[in-house]
Design a protein around this motif. Sequence first.
Motif, PDB file in Angstrom:
ATOM      1  N   VAL A  23       0.820  -1.204   0.000  1.00  0.00           N
ATOM      2  CA  VAL A  23       0.000   0.000   0.000  1.00  0.00           C
ATOM      3  C   VAL A  23       0.862   1.265   0.000  1.00  0.00           C
ATOM      4  O   VAL A  23       0.465   2.287  -0.544  1.00  0.00           O
ATOM      5  CB  VAL A  23      -1.005  -0.029   1.174  1.00  0.00           C
ATOM      6  N   ALA A  26       2.065   1.959  -3.725  1.00  0.00           N
ATOM      7  CA  ALA A  26       1.036   2.100  -4.761  1.00  0.00           C
ATOM      8  C   ALA A  26       1.154   3.420  -5.520  1.00  0.00           C
ATOM      9  O   ALA A  26       1.160   3.433  -6.748  1.00  0.00           O
ATOM     10  CB  ALA A  26      -0.352   1.976  -4.145  1.00  0.00           C
ATOM     11  N   TYR A  56      -3.740  -3.760  -0.871  1.00  0.00           N
ATOM     12  CA  TYR A  56      -3.962  -2.338  -1.130  1.00  0.00           C
ATOM     13  C   TYR A  56      -5.235  -1.815  -0.471  1.00  0.00           C
ATOM     14  O   TYR A  56      -5.613  -0.679  -0.688  1.00  0.00           O
ATOM     15  CB  TYR A  56      -4.052  -2.091  -2.637  1.00  0.00           C
TER      16      TYR A  56
END
Length: 68
Positions: A23, A26, A56
């Motif tokens: 995450v 990203a 995510y």
Amino acid sequence: MVVVDGQGILLGSILASASPAEVKLAEKTLDTINVPRAGRGRPKKRPKRLIADKGYDSDPLRKRLKRL
């Protein structure tokens, strides 16, 4: 990390160590997208839709992506 289109064609990628959470990578990975337009104009940088796995799944990431 890679970003591909619906047919598996590479749109962008980034190389990082295995320790940071997905995450957190990203946005850096999405910044590498650079799809040329058929005509004139700047290359496309942002996909209309993003599909990712549970790594995510983050409300703060969704909020940051909506601002872009």
